[in-house]
Write an enzyme that holds these catalytic residues in place. Structure first.
Site, PDB file in Angstrom:
ATOM      1  N   GLU A 436     -18.868  27.083  -8.985  1.00 50.40           N
ATOM      2  CA  GLU A 436     -19.718  27.397  -8.052  1.00 50.40           C
ATOM      3  C   GLU A 436     -19.205  27.936  -7.000  1.00 50.40           C
ATOM      4  OE1 GLU A 436     -22.151  24.620  -4.937  1.00 50.40           O
ATOM      5  OE2 GLU A 436     -21.226  23.571  -6.927  1.00 50.40           O
ATOM      6  N   ASP A 510     -19.556  21.573  -7.590  1.00 56.13           N
ATOM      7  CA  ASP A 510     -19.669  20.427  -6.700  1.00 56.13           C
ATOM      8  C   ASP A 510     -20.542  18.969  -7.043  1.00 56.13           C
ATOM      9  OD1 ASP A 510     -18.133  21.852  -5.137  1.00 56.13           O
ATOM     10  OD2 ASP A 510     -19.643  22.420  -3.623  1.00 56.13           O
ATOM     11  N   ASP A 512     -22.484  17.510  -5.389  1.00 55.63           N
ATOM     12  CA  ASP A 512     -23.663  17.248  -4.313  1.00 55.63           C
ATOM     13  C   ASP A 512     -24.919  17.480  -4.936  1.00 55.63           C
ATOM     14  OD1 ASP A 512     -23.500  19.707  -4.396  1.00 55.63           O
ATOM     15  OD2 ASP A 512     -22.589  19.875  -2.126  1.00 55.63           O
ATOM     16  N   ASP A 514     -26.697  20.218  -4.417  1.00 50.60           N
ATOM     17  CA  ASP A 514     -26.843  21.779  -4.650  1.00 50.60           C
ATOM     18  C   ASP A 514     -25.994  22.005  -5.972  1.00 50.60           C
ATOM     19  OD1 ASP A 514     -28.379  22.759  -2.751  1.00 50.60           O
ATOM     20  OD2 ASP A 514     -26.738  23.051  -1.325  1.00 50.60           O
TER      21      ASP A 514
END
Length: 855
Positions: A436, A510, A512, A514
């Protein structure tokens, strides 16, 4: 046995003494894989399905409408139905070893015994071999069978397939049916942990296939419950499978018919949607035919014929567009279910139906039914046919796009410019990280092993392929970069697994929201267009750590909260002793492995006691009724409702015999007694009816299977030499206001001591000791790490943790794989499709399952 025979032959002593006859169910225990396919997860769950299939056959015969499945805390499984009940009368048989035995005992202990070898008891059945429950019995550590029929309750207990005593007969309760409760033998199955989700998917399917059948699944270990009941079975199932897609017509097309004489029956449900994938499921006698068979080919042929004829008749195809059968079925969700008296399958696994008479019947039935629907619903028919024509046009556009992409790849050297490739050209020893963002990609590039690790950074969020046809997808830059890097092409016609350039394709995002979204978009693309990579086990998800734990110069990385707690316990146990102050003033010390085992038992006790709390019961209160082994804790809680009482009388019992005694006692005192088993406690007392007649005494009872697991845990604590009444010990203040010396304390070193109120404080206090002096840092993204940290925690093959992406955890169970694949297909459609309402509902239903959500 073969090996022994070979030795005997080699030594020249191969004679009648070399022949072994396995009596009864010993053959099953000797070679369980021959009967259930293996002793892994698939074989374990097969035991449950064997019992449930018998109950479903009762439903097919019109004799059963409810099945209850309960997973016990002690690892057991209980299946209860309200069918006719297994016959219990004495057998009349020419074999003297069987003659006179109760039919229940014969069914449970003799292979090839059952009521499905002719058509008198069961017209249609999935299980025809008479092996089911006897195999379950053979492979269980213990099994309890209870049959309610003819006003009496018949009970037998078995251990490893052998009866522990003759069949017992008691006064019956106000119901009928069969209850089988068993615990798989740990000596047979390495892992005896039943999976709620695995059973849930299979039971939902059975409820869909049998309209009006109610199936309840309860997991006492976690408190999860699921209930399945569908009045319009196949219609509801079709809508469930198509969940997330927009239908092209309002009502599911239902076509059904029965052929008199042969008994052949077929039911077909069709729902054409705006989706781009086809999903057809086939069943014969409730058995999922994974590879289809004659009923699938008949359905496909009929759809192509009817749609083709309708398009020609109404002049809907323009130009040279060539529409294939796949085009007509794009976006179709279909189910075909047939009932056959004597089904013929390709193999014992029943993955493909072969009966030729089924093919001609289904073809004729669907031809007529679908043609009638098209004539009666011209607007919907035109929409369905035009969707097929558009699919053909898009297929041609995608072919041109692929040709263009190939030419572009050849002219540019074949690999995307942002790919930092590895030096190795051996696919089996190389891997690519889909990372990412450019920033994290740059760190990964610096920290990687250039010999075997390639890095492909992806900018932003890729196209949601669930909402786009393949021609649009092939114009998206990030997706074409992935296709070029992986090298095996996409789609049914062009995909070639052998051309995959890497042995592992690793998604690294990640931790999180997103990052989770990007990971889901990537998995959607891989599932829809490169699914063979998932099936071949080549797709992985990297697991960056959630925590960094530092103490002085030493630092460690921890994956999640559960691992952190385990790590804190390990640190807290170092140089720590549990000191027990005895009454005579002596000190007893528990340390090392003994203390570690005690922590495990106390942890299990905490989990099991929380199960009790869900039902309003406290372990501390039950412990007052604990009796020495083998009795242990009470196993049944009863709530006795009598007219005139605002609150029920609560009594705890130790066995079903105690329940029978209670019922008889209440009957003698108060007359009629109503006995009700429940999952939840019913507190409403009986009320008088309109004529002021007093209603019967109601005894509501719940079996506490969790107490069997608690008995085992409590016995392990006693083996450690610790009295059970110390679990909830209290230190009362002295008259001086001081607390008396603690009986239990943790000692680390010479001077550091931590007083404990009781035994249940041990685990928490050990973790607190482990936390002392630590610095715990929580990571949020890959960008927070430097190249060395990323390598050490996430990319080093020797230390990292990878999650392999699979369609099903039960890869050796073909039917379960197919079932899980359909559920995965539905979930991708719900989460990534256009229906906001269905997505919201899915998130609400599954919100409690979310872990480590970082917003």
């Amino acid at each position: 046995m073969v090996e022994n025979v070979q030795k005997e032959m080699a030594s020249g002593t191969y004679d009648e003494r070399s022949i072994t006859v396995l009596e009864g169910l010993q053959a099953v225990r000797q070679n369980p894989a021959m009967y259930i396919g293996g002793t892994g997860s698939a074989g374990l769950h097969h035991l449950v399905y064997e019992v449930i299939d018998n109950a479903v056959d009762e439903a097919l015969a019109g004799e059963c409408d409810t099945i209850n499945v309960t997973l016990g805390v002690d690892g057991s499984c209980k299946i209860r139905d309200n069918g006719r009940g297994i016959p219990v009368g004495p057998m009349k048989h020419e074999n003297p070893t069987l003659n006179g035995k109760p039919a229940l005992e014969v069914v449970m202990t003799v292979l090839n015994s059952g009521g499905k070898f002719d058509n008198s008891s069961y017209k249609v059945s999935g299980g025809l071999h008479g092996l089911g429950v006897s195999i379950v019995n053979a492979l269980s550590g213990w099994l309890r069978a209870e049959v309610q029929r003819d006003g009496r309750r018949h009970v037998m207990h078995f251990e490893k397939g052998v009866p522990t005593h003759p069949m017992q007969v008691h006064e019956g309760m106000d119901r009928r049916g069969t209850t089988l409760e068993f615990k798989p033998d740990q000596a047979v199955f390495p892992d005896c942990d039943f999976k709620f989700e695995t059973l849930q998917n299979r039971l939902r399917e059975l409820a869909y296939l049998n309209s009006g059948l109610r199936i309840l699944l309860t997991d006492d270990r976690t408190g999860k419950e699921a209930e399945f009941f569908y009045e319009d079975g196949l219609i509801d199932y079709c809508r469930h499978l198509a969940n997330g897609a927009e239908p092209l017509h309002r009502d599911v097309i239902l076509i059904r018919g029965t052929e008199e004489g042969s008994g052949l029956a077929a039911e077909v449900a069709l729902l054409f949607t705006d989706n781009y994938s086809e999903n057809i499921v086939c069943f014969a006698n409730n058995i999922n035919n994974i590879h289809g068979g004659v009923h699938l080919s008949a359905l496909k042929s009929a759809i192509s014929r009817v749609a083709g004829n309708y398009s020609k008749k109404n002049n809907l195809i323009k130009g040279n567009t060539a529409v294939t059968g796949d085009d007509w079925r794009e976006g179709l969700t279909g189910i075909v279910s047939v009932k056959v008296r004597e089904p013929q399958f390709e193999a014992q696994t029943k993955v493909k139906l072969l009966n030729p008479e089924v093919e001609s019947y289904v073809l004729q039935l669907v031809n007529e039914g679908l043609a009638n629907y098209f004539e009666e619903n011209p607007t919907e028919a035109k929409r369905i046919v035009q969707k097929g024509i558009q699919a053909a046009q898009a297929r041609e556009a995608a072919r041109k796009a692929r040709d263009l992409a190939r030419k572009s790849a050849l002219s540019s050297g074949g690999l995307p410019g942002k790919l930092w490739d590895c030096k190795s050209k051996d696919p089996d020893n190389s891997e690519v990280y889909l990372v990412e963002g450019d920033s994290a990609g740059g760190i990964a590039k610096q920290g990687r092993d250039q010999k075997i690790q390639a890095i492909l950074p992806l900018k932003g969020k890729i196209l949601n392929v669930e909402k786009a046809r393949i021609d649009k997808m092939l114009s998206h830059e990030e997706i074409t970069k992935m296709i070029g890097a992986i090298g095996c092409g996409i789609g049914k016609d062009d995909f070639d697994l052998d051309k995959c350039r890497y042995g592992k394709i690793i998604i690294m995002t990640d931790a999180d929201v997103d990052g989770s979204h990007i990971r889901t978009l990537l998995l959607t693309f891989l599932f829809r267009h490169m699914r063979p990579l998932i099936e071949a086990g080549k797709i992985y998800v990297a697991q960056p750590p959630l925590y960094q734990v530092k103490k002085g110069k030493n630092e460690e990385y921890v994956l999640d909260d559960r691992t952190l707690n385990r790590k804190l316990s390990e640190i807290g146990l170092k140089n720590t002793k549990l000191v027990v102050r005895e009454e005579d003033g002596q000190e007893r010390v528990i340390e090392g492995e003994a203390l570690k085992d005690l922590l495990l038992h106390l942890g299990a006790l905490d989990v099991q006691s929380k199960v009790l709390e869900r039902y309003g019961l406290r372990l501390q209160s039950l412990m007052r009724m604990y009796k020495p082994a083998p009795t242990g804790l009470p196993k049944i809680v009863t709530y006795i409702h009598r007219s005139g009482l605002d609150e029920p009388e609560v009594k705890f019992l130790y066995s079903e015999e105690d329940l029978e005694v209670l019922r008889e006692s209440e009957s003698q005192k108060h007359g009629e007694v109503e006995l009700i088993e429940t999952r939840n406690v019913i507190l409403a007392p009986p009320e008088s009816d309109a004529q002021d007649n007093v209603l019967p005494v109601r005894i509501v009872y719940r079996e506490m299977a969790e107490c069997r697991a608690l008995d085992e845990t409590l016995a392990n604590i006693e083996k450690a030499g610790l009295p059970l009444h110390d679990l909830f010990l209290k230190r009362e203040e002295l008259v001086t206001g001081e607390l008396p010396p603690a009986k239990y304390l943790l000692r680390t070193g010479e001077d550091n001591e931590v007083d404990l109120d009781n035994l249940t404080d041990v685990a928490t206090s050990v973790r607190d000791l482990g936390r002392s002096g630590l610095t715990i840092k929580r990571f949020k993204g890959l960008g927070e790490m430097n190249k060395d940290e990323l390598w050490e925690t996430t990319m080093d093959p020797e230390k990292r943790t990878l999650l392999r992406v699979v369609v099903s955890e039960d890869a050796d169970d073909l039917e379960q794989v197919e079932l899980d694949a359909r559920e995965a297909d539905r979930i991708f459609r719900v989460l990534m499709g256009d229906s906001v309402e269905q997505r919201r509902q899915f998130i609400e239903d599954n919100a409690t399952n979310v872990k480590n959500l970082d917003v």
